[in-house]
Design an enzyme around this catalytic site. Sequence first.
Site, PDB file in Angstrom:
ATOM      1  N   LYS A 109      -8.015  -7.366   8.313  1.00 37.66           N
ATOM      2  CA  LYS A 109      -7.042  -8.264   7.670  1.00 37.66           C
ATOM      3  C   LYS A 109      -5.640  -8.045   8.265  1.00 37.66           C
ATOM      4  O   LYS A 109      -4.943  -8.991   8.625  1.00 37.66           O
ATOM      5  CB  LYS A 109      -7.014  -7.997   6.157  1.00 37.66           C
ATOM      6  CG  LYS A 109      -5.954  -8.771   5.421  1.00 37.66           C
ATOM      7  CD  LYS A 109      -5.706  -8.213   4.020  1.00 37.66           C
ATOM      8  CE  LYS A 109      -4.321  -8.580   3.567  1.00 37.66           C
ATOM      9  NZ  LYS A 109      -3.920  -7.949   2.328  1.00 37.66           N
TER      10      LYS A 109
ATOM     11  N   LYS B 180       5.061  -3.001   8.123  1.00 36.54           N
ATOM     12  CA  LYS B 180       3.668  -2.680   7.763  1.00 36.54           C
ATOM     13  C   LYS B 180       2.693  -3.221   8.824  1.00 36.54           C
ATOM     14  O   LYS B 180       1.786  -2.524   9.281  1.00 36.54           O
ATOM     15  CB  LYS B 180       3.385  -3.292   6.383  1.00 36.54           C
ATOM     16  CG  LYS B 180       1.948  -3.337   5.950  1.00 36.54           C
ATOM     17  CD  LYS B 180       1.455  -2.017   5.428  1.00 36.54           C
ATOM     18  CE  LYS B 180      -0.050  -2.069   5.140  1.00 36.54           C
ATOM     19  NZ  LYS B 180      -0.580  -0.774   4.788  1.00 36.54           N
TER      20      LYS B 180
ATOM     21  N   LEU C  70      -1.758  -7.770  -4.830  1.00 41.25           N
ATOM     22  CA  LEU C  70      -2.863  -8.729  -4.750  1.00 41.25           C
ATOM     23  C   LEU C  70      -3.513  -8.708  -3.368  1.00 41.25           C
ATOM     24  O   LEU C  70      -2.910  -8.245  -2.399  1.00 41.25           O
ATOM     25  CB  LEU C  70      -2.319 -10.127  -5.074  1.00 41.25           C
ATOM     26  CG  LEU C  70      -1.775 -10.239  -6.505  1.00 41.25           C
ATOM     27  CD1 LEU C  70      -0.807 -11.401  -6.653  1.00 41.25           C
ATOM     28  CD2 LEU C  70      -2.919 -10.349  -7.506  1.00 41.25           C
ATOM     29  N   PRO C  71      -4.756  -9.247  -3.259  1.00 42.59           N
ATOM     30  CA  PRO C  71      -5.488  -9.114  -1.995  1.00 42.59           C
ATOM     31  C   PRO C  71      -4.801  -9.768  -0.794  1.00 42.59           C
ATOM     32  O   PRO C  71      -4.711  -9.159   0.272  1.00 42.59           O
ATOM     33  CB  PRO C  71      -6.832  -9.794  -2.292  1.00 42.59           C
ATOM     34  CG  PRO C  71      -6.983  -9.739  -3.773  1.00 42.59           C
ATOM     35  CD  PRO C  71      -5.595  -9.817  -4.333  1.00 42.59           C
TER      36      PRO C  71
ATOM     37  N   THR D 290      -0.070  -6.663   0.979  1.00 43.03           N
ATOM     38  CA  THR D 290       0.154  -6.826   2.423  1.00 43.03           C
ATOM     39  C   THR D 290      -0.128  -8.283   2.771  1.00 43.03           C
ATOM     40  O   THR D 290      -1.275  -8.733   2.677  1.00 43.03           O
ATOM     41  CB  THR D 290      -0.798  -5.918   3.241  1.00 43.03           C
ATOM     42  OG1 THR D 290      -0.610  -4.568   2.828  1.00 43.03           O
ATOM     43  CG2 THR D 290      -0.510  -6.045   4.721  1.00 43.03           C
TER      44      THR D 290
HETATM   45  P1  NAD Z   1      -8.316  -4.938  -4.890  1.00 44.75           P
HETATM   46  O1  NAD Z   1      -9.191  -6.069  -4.488  1.00 44.75           O
HETATM   47  O2  NAD Z   1      -8.932  -3.659  -5.331  1.00 44.75           O
HETATM   48  O3  NAD Z   1      -7.292  -5.410  -6.054  1.00 44.75           O
HETATM   49  C1  NAD Z   1      -6.712  -6.666  -6.114  1.00 44.75           C
HETATM   50  C2  NAD Z   1      -6.729  -7.112  -7.575  1.00 44.75           C
HETATM   51  O4  NAD Z   1      -6.048  -8.378  -7.664  1.00 44.75           O
HETATM   52  C3  NAD Z   1      -8.140  -7.343  -8.121  1.00 44.75           C
HETATM   53  O5  NAD Z   1      -8.314  -6.578  -9.307  1.00 44.75           O
HETATM   54  C4  NAD Z   1      -8.205  -8.849  -8.401  1.00 44.75           C
HETATM   55  O6  NAD Z   1      -9.001  -9.180  -9.524  1.00 44.75           O
HETATM   56  C5  NAD Z   1      -6.733  -9.151  -8.637  1.00 44.75           C
HETATM   57  N1  NAD Z   1      -6.396 -10.569  -8.471  1.00 44.75           N
HETATM   58  C6  NAD Z   1      -6.751 -11.424  -7.477  1.00 44.75           C
HETATM   59  N2  NAD Z   1      -6.213 -12.633  -7.693  1.00 44.75           N
HETATM   60  C7  NAD Z   1      -5.504 -12.555  -8.849  1.00 44.75           C
HETATM   61  C8  NAD Z   1      -4.724 -13.478  -9.594  1.00 44.75           C
HETATM   62  N3  NAD Z   1      -4.587 -14.749  -9.188  1.00 44.75           N
HETATM   63  N4  NAD Z   1      -4.159 -13.049 -10.733  1.00 44.75           N
HETATM   64  C9  NAD Z   1      -4.313 -11.763 -11.154  1.00 44.75           C
HETATM   65  N5  NAD Z   1      -5.036 -10.843 -10.493  1.00 44.75           N
HETATM   66  C10 NAD Z   1      -5.620 -11.237  -9.350  1.00 44.75           C
HETATM   67  O7  NAD Z   1      -7.349  -4.685  -3.627  1.00 44.75           O
HETATM   68  P2  NAD Z   1      -6.481  -3.362  -3.319  1.00 44.75           P
HETATM   69  O8  NAD Z   1      -7.278  -2.428  -2.462  1.00 44.75           O
HETATM   70  O9  NAD Z   1      -5.871  -2.909  -4.589  1.00 44.75           O
HETATM   71  O10 NAD Z   1      -5.375  -3.976  -2.331  1.00 44.75           O
HETATM   72  C11 NAD Z   1      -4.280  -4.736  -2.833  1.00 44.75           C
HETATM   73  C12 NAD Z   1      -3.295  -4.954  -1.699  1.00 44.75           C
HETATM   74  O11 NAD Z   1      -2.866  -3.692  -1.179  1.00 44.75           O
HETATM   75  C13 NAD Z   1      -3.868  -5.728  -0.495  1.00 44.75           C
HETATM   76  O12 NAD Z   1      -2.904  -6.642  -0.049  1.00 44.75           O
HETATM   77  C14 NAD Z   1      -4.146  -4.640   0.541  1.00 44.75           C
HETATM   78  O13 NAD Z   1      -4.080  -5.116   1.881  1.00 44.75           O
HETATM   79  C15 NAD Z   1      -3.020  -3.655   0.234  1.00 44.75           C
HETATM   80  N6  NAD Z   1      -3.297  -2.265   0.629  1.00 44.75           N
HETATM   81  C16 NAD Z   1      -4.489  -1.680   0.276  1.00 44.75           C
HETATM   82  C17 NAD Z   1      -4.744  -0.363   0.655  1.00 44.75           C
HETATM   83  C18 NAD Z   1      -6.054   0.315   0.274  1.00 44.75           C
HETATM   84  O14 NAD Z   1      -6.324   1.416   0.782  1.00 44.75           O
HETATM   85  N7  NAD Z   1      -6.852  -0.273  -0.622  1.00 44.75           N
HETATM   86  C19 NAD Z   1      -3.786   0.362   1.387  1.00 44.75           C
HETATM   87  C20 NAD Z   1      -2.574  -0.253   1.712  1.00 44.75           C
HETATM   88  C21 NAD Z   1      -2.345  -1.570   1.318  1.00 44.75           C
END
Ligand code: NAD
Length: 302
Positions: free
Chosen positions: A245, A170, A64-65, A95
């Site tokens: 973030k 991390k 999740l975000p 994260t």
């Molecule tokens: P994203 O925004 O693409 O995906 C998050 C998903 O969570 C979305 O589809 C959203 O609709 C869903 N969501 C939000 N609240 C919700 C709830 N209450 N119930 C169900 N679903 C819900 O984000 P992402 O890029 O997939 O990143 C996710 C995590 O991974 C973050 O914490 C980010 O910091 C970490 N991360 C991302 C990357 C990257 O390159 N994107 C790399 C390392 C770590």
Amino acid sequence: MKIAFIGLGNMGGAMAHNLLKAQQAVKGFDLNSKALQQFAAAGGEVYDSIAALVADVDVVMSMLPAAQHVRRVYQEDDGILAHAKAGTLCIDCSTIDPKTIQDLAQQAQAKCINLCDAPVSGGTIGAQAATLTFMVGADLATFNAAHNVLQFMGKNIVHCGAIGTGQIAKICNNLILGISMTAVAEGMALGAKLGIDPQALAGVINSSSGHCWSSEVCNPWPGISSNAPAARDYQDGFATQLMLKDLGLAVEAAAQAQQPIVLGALVQQLYQQRCMQGHGRLDFSSIIQQYCSNSDLTGIDQ
Ligand code: NAD
């Protein structure tokens, strides 16, 4: 294994897909209907409530975000803690700050649910290729159980220590990354301004004591590192807003621990400025644009 996956976005969607490819029975939930459609198209079973999703599974994954979303899916009346059965293994890969996951793990333990943190590095490319690194915070038995699931999504699964230590690893890694990228950008921009060919400068740095991932693999000067986001106008990389973030999490954790992080706080402000100027979606190596113009970087008068 019956697995529930909550948060099927850029990272979670690809990770869940890899679980499906490994013949696991995966059910999914997301607030975004497009994410659900993609998951269903990949063969996943879609649910419209967390309560129904987690009631009869062995493992609950979440991606999740931010912390507020993780708290919501765990603590709300229709959430994981109220509806998962005793003995369920929960793995949160988002994260977030270490304190949130430690608090949730304590609440989970009271219900005989094992929760561990397993944030990732490797980005969306690693998520798609199942080559992520997982940094796991858990007791050894929980780590071993989590390993059985994470192996389908990653290549490098590291036991960092007790609950919360995955997040600590991390946050500290990305603190160093944010600073080192800014340092390389500053050095490359200064060298170019003083008149050295950026290729020659990068060659020296990468065979000298200044070399690091930011200078070698992801050099912010266009044309130095093959396949780096700098070669494609800083598109499709690790977004500046995600770096901001992670630096915010480091600054917050440092304040709680009363530990100075001088350079981290400084570069946080630089990335904040980039986001405020509308560049939050560009790769974080675009921080070099704070130091030189586009015509300096491309050699083309704009
Ligand atoms: P994203 O925004 O693409 O995906 C998050 C998903 O969570 C979305 O589809 C959203 O609709 C869903 N969501 C939000 N609240 C919700 C709830 N209450 N119930 C169900 N679903 C819900 O984000 P992402 O890029 O997939 O990143 C996710 C995590 O991974 C973050 O914490 C980010 O910091 C970490 N991360 C991302 C990357 C990257 O390159 N994107 C790399 C390392 C770590």
